[in-house]
Write a protein that holds these residues in place. Structure first.
Motif, PDB file in Angstrom:
ATOM      1  N   GLU A  65       6.272   0.217  -8.789  1.00 49.09           N
ATOM      2  CA  GLU A  65       6.578  -0.972  -7.988  1.00 49.09           C
ATOM      3  C   GLU A  65       7.982  -0.907  -7.414  1.00 49.09           C
ATOM      4  O   GLU A  65       8.241  -1.432  -6.326  1.00 49.09           O
ATOM      5  CB  GLU A  65       6.445  -2.235  -8.846  1.00 49.09           C
ATOM      6  CG  GLU A  65       5.018  -2.552  -9.181  1.00 49.09           C
ATOM      7  CD  GLU A  65       4.879  -3.837  -9.985  1.00 49.09           C
ATOM      8  OE1 GLU A  65       5.740  -4.715  -9.905  1.00 49.09           O
ATOM      9  OE2 GLU A  65       3.873  -3.938 -10.714  1.00 49.09           O
ATOM     10  N   ALA A  66       8.890  -0.264  -8.165  1.00 52.75           N
ATOM     11  CA  ALA A  66      10.280  -0.196  -7.711  1.00 52.75           C
ATOM     12  C   ALA A  66      10.392   0.553  -6.390  1.00 52.75           C
ATOM     13  O   ALA A  66      11.374   0.382  -5.669  1.00 52.75           O
ATOM     14  CB  ALA A  66      11.152   0.473  -8.757  1.00 52.75           C
ATOM     15  N   TYR A  67       9.391   1.369  -6.040  1.00 54.05           N
ATOM     16  CA  TYR A  67       9.427   2.094  -4.770  1.00 54.05           C
ATOM     17  C   TYR A  67       8.475   1.493  -3.724  1.00 54.05           C
ATOM     18  O   TYR A  67       8.134   2.148  -2.742  1.00 54.05           O
ATOM     19  CB  TYR A  67       9.127   3.582  -5.007  1.00 54.05           C
ATOM     20  CG  TYR A  67      10.169   4.218  -5.912  1.00 54.05           C
ATOM     21  CD1 TYR A  67      11.486   4.375  -5.476  1.00 54.05           C
ATOM     22  CD2 TYR A  67       9.851   4.607  -7.214  1.00 54.05           C
ATOM     23  CE1 TYR A  67      12.450   4.915  -6.301  1.00 54.05           C
ATOM     24  CE2 TYR A  67      10.820   5.154  -8.051  1.00 54.05           C
ATOM     25  CZ  TYR A  67      12.118   5.309  -7.583  1.00 54.05           C
ATOM     26  OH  TYR A  67      13.080   5.835  -8.408  1.00 54.05           O
ATOM     27  N   GLY A  68       8.053   0.260  -3.966  1.00 57.54           N
ATOM     28  CA  GLY A  68       7.265  -0.457  -2.961  1.00 57.54           C
ATOM     29  C   GLY A  68       5.937   0.228  -2.661  1.00 57.54           C
ATOM     30  O   GLY A  68       5.295   0.791  -3.533  1.00 57.54           O
ATOM     31  N   ILE A  69       5.527   0.172  -1.401  1.00 56.54           N
ATOM     32  CA  ILE A  69       4.246   0.728  -0.965  1.00 56.54           C
ATOM     33  C   ILE A  69       4.128   2.202  -1.371  1.00 56.54           C
ATOM     34  O   ILE A  69       3.100   2.650  -1.871  1.00 56.54           O
ATOM     35  CB  ILE A  69       4.100   0.624   0.563  1.00 56.54           C
ATOM     36  CG1 ILE A  69       4.153  -0.836   1.019  1.00 56.54           C
ATOM     37  CG2 ILE A  69       2.796   1.288   1.034  1.00 56.54           C
ATOM     38  CD1 ILE A  69       2.990  -1.668   0.609  1.00 56.54           C
ATOM     39  N   TRP A  72       3.250   2.522  -4.938  1.00 54.49           N
ATOM     40  CA  TRP A  72       1.839   2.222  -5.231  1.00 54.49           C
ATOM     41  C   TRP A  72       0.917   3.332  -4.759  1.00 54.49           C
ATOM     42  O   TRP A  72      -0.085   3.639  -5.405  1.00 54.49           O
ATOM     43  CB  TRP A  72       1.424   0.872  -4.626  1.00 54.49           C
ATOM     44  CG  TRP A  72       1.703  -0.196  -5.619  1.00 54.49           C
ATOM     45  CD1 TRP A  72       2.866  -0.896  -5.755  1.00 54.49           C
ATOM     46  CD2 TRP A  72       0.844  -0.637  -6.682  1.00 54.49           C
ATOM     47  NE1 TRP A  72       2.782  -1.739  -6.831  1.00 54.49           N
ATOM     48  CE2 TRP A  72       1.560  -1.613  -7.410  1.00 54.49           C
ATOM     49  CE3 TRP A  72      -0.443  -0.320  -7.095  1.00 54.49           C
ATOM     50  CZ2 TRP A  72       1.020  -2.265  -8.529  1.00 54.49           C
ATOM     51  CZ3 TRP A  72      -0.984  -0.977  -8.198  1.00 54.49           C
ATOM     52  CH2 TRP A  72      -0.255  -1.931  -8.902  1.00 54.49           C
TER      53      TRP A  72
END
Lengths: 271, 271
Positions: A65-69, A72
């Motif tokens: 989640e810390a790296y966004g899209i 994911w």
């Protein structure tokens, strides 16, 4: 995955090792940062080098989640790769979720159905109707936080609640819930001495045990007090394995660290 | 956002309404399903129609995770839209996260820095070192689960722990943590009668109160026992507002429902 498949795999590999895939871009080898998807490239290399030494992988969702899209996408690619290439491997989404009923169902669908994990970690604070939606999924496991490996575990978990420590209350209460056969529990290795009392309450359930290695837990102690006839343990190591080296040979270094643990486990299982 | 800005906004709009953006594709108007991003299209329409009636929006992350990458894209677009078009609005990521220290930091960065939320909901079970990483962020709030609105709240939260209910223990303990001034708490509206005792422990902190409406909580009761000089309440309504209609006029219907609550709030604030 059915629990029998996991137990068979443990016997076959002589390992009950779970490898935590907590990927931090600041800690992976620099040459991987040129890849399109450095997180997945790192995971794939680690998985290919260690899959014969462990029975489970556990990505902690926070790191994705810390790296966004992009994070994911890397999580999706990782679980897809595992399910396709190594279907015998047990997979754990370390997500520590939990919400009111219909919302927990959304989380359960996300992790069990869409992503295809075998299990997910869940926080117990909101009680029965926040956990039962996870338990309703057949051949999927809900790994309930009971006694965690951090210092903060002593803030609430070990406090006496109506004469019994909160974490024991969580154990005792949760085994009465619907589909409780699908429960496993997180029990930190840093608190191995608690395991004999825990086994009086939940003699058979699998325990996911973090904290061996980096956090100071001792494998022999955990096995002495926590092991069952069906092993009943998944010992997790994350940083100690995946960050064994930051050089080009990182995957081989990780495999060596994994093998050290696997050998210790083999000794325990041979006794 | 600084707390003073939130309080000013409440005074200005005569509203302490928070609208929960819990988007379920099975419940939104059918014509939106033809859009490229139906979730964002729904949220945008709801936000544009209701932003003058509320002071906060609260997407529950479960509803976005359930749609995988597309869901996360919709969440990113929603928070970006809010921060760009309505920067005066307070934003809450209803994520109920919590993990060991370095992992909580990853979650905090994801929600506060990458996504740009003003606050995030956090579960207390793992104690101090799982929550303080969130509290370290300046002008961001950590909304700790204390007493939730579901039936399962009675499983552990209301049990007596060393002579005090667990949720009160969570309140008392958490206010001693570093940067505790950044704490808010989730207190379910279905348990309004607990609020006067809660206010003895945390006289000033803002409370996020779900459960008004669909879950049966009563606004007047909550205000009677929970309101402070600075209001100190954010009342959340999700389904009661956003699913007021499934027709083309859904946004206007949502606005009417939001206005009903805002009018009740105006009455309370005028007293």
């Amino acid at each position: 995955m059915k629990i029998d498949q996991l137990i068979n795999e443990i016997r076959k590999k002589q390992s009950f090792l779970c490898i935590g895939l907590d990927v931090d871009l600041n800690k992976i080898p620099k040459h991987l940062l040129n890849e399109d998807d450095p997180i997945f490239a790192f995971n794939k290399a680690i998985i290919d080098a260690t899959h014969h030494l462990c029975v489970a992988y556990k990505p902690n969702t926070a790191f994705y989640e810390a790296y966004g899209i992009k994070g994911w996408q890397a999580l999706e690619r990782t679980i897809s790769y595992l399910n396709k290439e190594y279907p015998e491997i047990y997979t754990i989404a370390d997500a520590k979720r939990g919400d009111i009923g219909n919302t927990s169902t959304m989380y359960a669908k996300a992790f069990f159905e869409d992503l295809g994990f075998d299990s997910v970690t869940v926080a117990p604070y909101m009680g029965k109707d926040s956990v039962e939606p996870f338990l309703a999924f057949k051949d999927k496991h809900t790994i309930l936080l009971a006694l965690t490996s951090n210092q903060g575990a002593f803030d609430f978990q070990t406090k006496s609640l109506d004469g019994l420590e909160l974490y024991k209350h969580v154990l005792q209460t949760s085994i009465t819930w619907k589909n409780a056969q699908n429960l496993m529990y997180v029990i930190g290795a840093t608190k191995a001495e608690y395991l004999s009392e825990i086994r009086q309450i939940i003699p058979d359930n699998f325990l996911l045990v973090p904290g061996v290695g980096a956090q100071g837990g001792n494998l022999q102690e955990v096995c002495k007090y926590g092991m069952t006839e069906n092993v009943g343990l998944l010992i997790n190591s994350s940083r100690g394995i995946i960050y064994a080296s930051q050089e080009k040979d990182f995957a081989q270094s990780a495999a060596r660290k994994a093998e050290e643990l696997q050998q210790q486990m083999h000794l325990v299982l041979s006794k």
